[in-house]
Design an enzyme around this catalytic site. Sequence first.
Site, PDB file in Angstrom:
ATOM      1  N   LYS A  13     -84.791  18.916  14.073  1.00 18.72           N
ATOM      2  CA  LYS A  13     -86.094  19.389  14.580  1.00 18.72           C
ATOM      3  C   LYS A  13     -86.162  19.321  16.107  1.00 18.72           C
ATOM      4  CE  LYS A  13     -88.985  16.622  12.518  1.00 18.72           C
ATOM      5  NZ  LYS A  13     -88.071  15.784  11.723  1.00 18.72           N
ATOM      6  N   ARG A  88     -97.339  14.879   9.579  1.00 14.96           N
ATOM      7  CA  ARG A  88     -96.384  14.223   8.697  1.00 14.96           C
ATOM      8  C   ARG A  88     -97.066  13.708   7.437  1.00 14.96           C
ATOM      9  NH1 ARG A  88     -92.313  12.760  12.653  1.00 14.96           N
ATOM     10  NH2 ARG A  88     -90.610  11.544  11.786  1.00 14.96           N
ATOM     11  N   ARG A 127     -75.602   9.634  14.780  1.00 13.13           N
ATOM     12  CA  ARG A 127     -76.371  10.119  15.925  1.00 13.13           C
ATOM     13  C   ARG A 127     -76.432   9.092  17.049  1.00 13.13           C
ATOM     14  NH1 ARG A 127     -82.400  12.552  15.239  1.00 13.13           N
ATOM     15  NH2 ARG A 127     -83.057  10.432  14.777  1.00 13.13           N
ATOM     16  N   ARG A 138     -80.302   4.809  18.222  1.00 15.70           N
ATOM     17  CA  ARG A 138     -81.733   4.484  18.169  1.00 15.70           C
ATOM     18  C   ARG A 138     -81.933   3.375  17.146  1.00 15.70           C
ATOM     19  NH1 ARG A 138     -85.180   9.872  17.177  1.00 15.70           N
ATOM     20  NH2 ARG A 138     -86.075   8.573  15.556  1.00 15.70           N
ATOM     21  N   ARG A 149     -86.674   5.696   6.071  1.00 12.18           N
ATOM     22  CA  ARG A 149     -87.355   6.866   6.661  1.00 12.18           C
ATOM     23  C   ARG A 149     -87.257   8.081   5.743  1.00 12.18           C
ATOM     24  NH1 ARG A 149     -84.207   7.040  11.796  1.00 12.18           N
ATOM     25  NH2 ARG A 149     -85.153   9.044  12.233  1.00 12.18           N
TER      26      ARG A 149
END
Length: 201
Positions: A13, A88, A127, A138, A149
């Site tokens: 995204k 969301r 990532r 992260r 998540r």
Amino acid sequence: MRVVLLGPPGAGKGTQAQIIAARLGVPAISTGDIFRANVSGQTELGQQAKTYMDAGDLVPDAITVAMVKDRLAEPDAKGGFLLDGFPRTIAQAEQLRESLADLGQELRRVLELVVDEEELVRRLSGRRVVVDGQMVQRDDDKPETVRHRLQVYREQTAPLSGFYESEGLLSRIDAIGEVEEVTARALKALGVDDAGQPSSD
Ligand code: ADP
């Protein structure tokens, strides 16, 4: 042009939001980025959001919606926007619809980036993001948090797909492939050409 980009963590995204927004000439507004900026700036909003984010949970709707309303009221969002990571939850979607209606505005389209879960886990665990010139993982990309998540996405965010489909706004985009291929599919669904102009076909 007012557009929402929907899709699970790891669907791309953020990447697509930047490219598509630039083509359309509208700001890309990422609630995740705004929250992270507030966390590193140690603002009150950042302090409120941090515990939820670290756990991979959603920040409560009241906090998130107030933040988005403020952002959409800024001058650069008057002529359109691309929302990345918001709404969301169904409650957020309903409140967005109401705030836009109050301004005599509505969404043009909702693009759902579709990627199967196996690929998502693979992408997220690999990532790395740049922080102060360093490539780091992260905190919420750690494997246990990633699984959580994805579960939060299935339970709270995936129902938005049906919500927007019933409003006739949804386009599902296959988000597997080269970045440019995915962008091309998204622009086609928006009915614009590579330069962001309305396409003839
Ligand atoms: P990703 O799409 O990779 O999960 P984001 O950067 O969009 O990451 O979001 C990171 C975190 O910020 C989320 O896990 C959540 O805690 C918080 N967040 C972002 N957008 C919202 C939202 N619309 N509502 C509630 N929490 C949000």
